[in-house]
Design a protein around this motif. Structure first.
Motif, mmCIF file in Angstrom:
data_model
loop_
_atom_site.group_PDB
_atom_site.id
_atom_site.type_symbol
_atom_site.label_atom_id
_atom_site.label_comp_id
_atom_site.label_asym_id
_atom_site.label_seq_id
_atom_site.Cartn_x
_atom_site.Cartn_y
_atom_site.Cartn_z
ATOM 1 N N ASP A 1 -0.078 -0.058 -11.958
ATOM 2 C CA ASP A 1 1.177 -1.043 -11.519
ATOM 3 C C ASP A 1 -0.442 -2.260 -12.495
ATOM 4 N N ARG A 2 0.650 -3.532 -11.879
ATOM 5 C CA ARG A 2 -0.453 -4.308 -11.985
ATOM 6 C C ARG A 2 -0.634 -4.906 -10.533
ATOM 7 N N GLU A 3 -0.392 -4.469 -9.801
ATOM 8 C CA GLU A 3 -0.092 -4.376 -8.288
ATOM 9 C C GLU A 3 -0.227 -3.302 -7.568
ATOM 10 N N LYS A 4 -0.457 -3.017 -6.745
ATOM 11 C CA LYS A 4 -0.539 -1.443 -5.610
ATOM 12 C C LYS A 4 0.327 -1.849 -4.474
ATOM 13 N N PRO A 5 1.083 -1.602 -4.640
ATOM 14 C CA PRO A 5 2.173 -1.437 -3.520
ATOM 15 C C PRO A 5 1.856 -0.912 -2.324
ATOM 16 N N ASN A 6 2.146 -1.872 -0.935
ATOM 17 C CA ASN A 6 2.616 -0.642 0.524
ATOM 18 C C ASN A 6 2.879 1.336 0.469
ATOM 19 N N CYS A 7 1.929 1.622 1.073
ATOM 20 C CA CYS A 7 1.817 2.926 0.774
ATOM 21 C C CYS A 7 3.257 3.649 1.093
ATOM 22 N N LEU A 8 4.143 2.514 2.298
ATOM 23 C CA LEU A 8 5.181 3.205 3.136
ATOM 24 C C LEU A 8 6.348 2.316 2.538
ATOM 25 N N ASN A 9 6.261 1.147 1.954
ATOM 26 C CA ASN A 9 7.379 0.408 1.286
ATOM 27 C C ASN A 9 7.215 1.278 -0.106
ATOM 28 N N LEU A 10 6.383 2.006 -0.975
ATOM 29 C CA LEU A 10 6.485 3.289 -2.024
ATOM 30 C C LEU A 10 7.267 4.234 -1.815
ATOM 31 N N GLN A 11 6.723 4.764 -0.343
ATOM 32 C CA GLN A 11 7.773 5.724 0.197
ATOM 33 C C GLN A 11 9.621 5.059 0.771
ATOM 34 N N GLU A 12 9.670 4.528 0.730
ATOM 35 C CA GLU A 12 11.019 4.079 0.407
ATOM 36 C C GLU A 12 12.005 3.829 -0.212
ATOM 37 N N SER A 13 10.639 3.643 -1.376
ATOM 38 C CA SER A 13 11.376 3.349 -2.316
ATOM 39 C C SER A 13 11.664 4.770 -3.277
ATOM 40 N N THR B 1 4.066 9.006 -8.165
ATOM 41 C CA THR B 1 3.758 9.987 -9.424
ATOM 42 C C THR B 1 2.003 9.766 -8.163
ATOM 43 N N PRO B 2 1.632 11.096 -8.014
ATOM 44 C CA PRO B 2 0.016 10.897 -7.936
ATOM 45 C C PRO B 2 -0.816 11.307 -8.971
ATOM 46 N N ASN B 3 -2.218 10.595 -8.833
ATOM 47 C CA ASN B 3 -3.441 11.108 -9.459
ATOM 48 C C ASN B 3 -4.177 11.023 -9.175
ATOM 49 N N TRP C 1 0.090 5.736 -6.692
ATOM 50 C CA TRP C 1 -1.134 4.020 -6.475
ATOM 51 C C TRP C 1 -0.047 3.132 -5.784
ATOM 52 N N CYS C 2 -0.933 2.975 -4.598
ATOM 53 C CA CYS C 2 -0.277 2.307 -3.539
ATOM 54 C C CYS C 2 -1.794 2.039 -2.999
ATOM 55 N N ASP C 3 -1.967 1.933 -1.382
ATOM 56 C CA ASP C 3 -2.844 1.378 -0.715
ATOM 57 C C ASP C 3 -1.597 0.610 0.817
ATOM 58 N N CYS C 4 -2.737 0.152 1.651
ATOM 59 C CA CYS C 4 -2.630 0.089 3.254
ATOM 60 C C CYS C 4 -2.552 -1.152 3.791
ATOM 61 N N SER C 5 -2.819 -1.816 2.769
ATOM 62 C CA SER C 5 -3.604 -3.492 3.421
ATOM 63 C C SER C 5 -2.035 -3.902 3.540
ATOM 64 N N ASN C 6 -1.038 -5.095 4.157
ATOM 65 C CA ASN C 6 -0.510 -6.193 4.284
ATOM 66 C C ASN C 6 0.569 -4.591 5.272
#
Length: 327
Positions: free
Chosen positions: A94-106, A155-157, A169-174
């Motif tokens: 995607d254009r930007e990587k979301p925070n992994c915890l936010n992705l988990q909540e989604s 979705t992982p890859n 598609w996420c990271d732990c920034s912020n």
């Protein structure tokens, strides 16, 4: 169009094998189209792409779907084809990587994603003390759970072409104060030895011994322990309980023959009487002792009564004689 010769590229061989299978070819074409077609505002329709990917991994036999996703590689060309299996430009990136915890909540807001993420945490749980590095000792369940995430927001890859490390598609920034929790979540994907071993074993064809779940060793021990406890409990039963063990063959045979409820009370009473007589050696001795005393008591009483009778007769006779003399 795939080349005729793959020159040792296992992922290319898996793609050709998919094209030779009608089911695999049909569902692969069904996700390639929405995952590569561009729209006016976006590169692709991610929602349709995800739905088609879910159908592909749900409907295509693992021999073909896993063959494309978990193929073993020795060069960059092969690993790059493996990474491109799910068309990551559309389904993964995607254009930007979301925070992994936010992705988990989604993910938790969608019942499909939520249940499949829970399956992944359960079936790919690492365990360093196990032979396979998997807690459940089952590679099949782990690969199934991993492939089930493809087509969801989680979705992982493969991260790159140099390893078997995967991640959504996420990271732990912020992450703020939740940085440790976020890294723990991300590392479950990236540094999961259970998942890596499962992927490697499938690609190398060495997963036969750990493809099916192994029965827990505790089963036999638990059965033995329960049986011994049950036996001990039976040996300590009172006269109001039927012993569980079979000490009296006659009682056991009668219980086997009598199975109607109307006869259960009769059988129970008979068993209790047999157990009371057969088991208690002390009671047996005392009973025989009483019986012997009774057998001795009978002739003694008989002699006493005879003696009294004779004495009475003698006294009566002497009185009679005395009265006769006086007269």
């Amino acid at each position: 169009v795939e080349p005729v010769l793959s020159k040792g590229n296992n992922c290319l061989d898996a793609a050709k094998a998919c094209n030779l299978n009608d089911t695999c070819k049909r569902f692969r074409s069904a996700y390639i189209t929405p995952c590569t077609s561009s729209t006016s505002n976006e590169i692709c329709n991610k929602r349709k792409c995800h739905k088609a990917l879910r159908l592909f991994f749900d409907k295509v036999p693992p021999k073909h779907s896993y063959g494309m996703l978990f193929c073993s590689c020795r060069d960059v060309a092969c690993t790059e084809r493996r990474r491109q299996t799910i068309v990551p430009v559309c389904s993964y990136e995607d254009r930007e990587k979301p925070n992994c915890l936010n992705l988990q909540e989604s993910c938790k807001k969608n019942y499909i994603c939520r249940s499949r993420l829970a399956d992944f945490f359960t079936n790919c749980q690492p365990e360093s003390r196990s032979v396979s590095s998997c807690l459940k000792e089952n590679y099949a369940d782990c690969l199934l759970a991993y492939s089930g995430l493809i087509g969801t927001v989680m979705t992982p890859n493969y991260i790159d072409s140099n390893s078997l490390s995967v991640a959504p598609w996420c990271d732990c920034s912020n992450s703020g104060n939740d940085i440790d929790e976020c890294l723990k979540f991300l590392n479950f994907f990236q540094d999961n030895t259970c998942l890596k071993n499962a992927i490697q074993a499938f690609g190398n064809g060495t997963d036969v011994n750990v493809w099916q779940p192994i029965l827990p060793v505790q089963t036999t021990t638990a059965t033995t322990t329960t049986a011994s406890r049950f036996k001990n409990t039976g040996s300590e039963t009172t006269n109001n309980e039927i012993p569980a063990h079979n000490d009296s063959p006659a009682c056991a045979n009668l219980q086997a023959q009598k199975k109607r409820k109307s006869n259960e009370s009769v059988d129970t009473e008979l068993c209790l009487n047999e157990n009371a007589i057969g088991k208690d050696n002390t009671a047996g001795v005392s009973t025989s002792h009483i019986s012997s005393e009774n057998s001795l008591a009978l002739p003694t009483s008989f002699c006493l009564s005879t003696l009294l009778t004779l004495m009475t007769f003698a006294l009566s006779l002497s009185l009679f004689l005395s009265s006769s003399v006086i007269l």
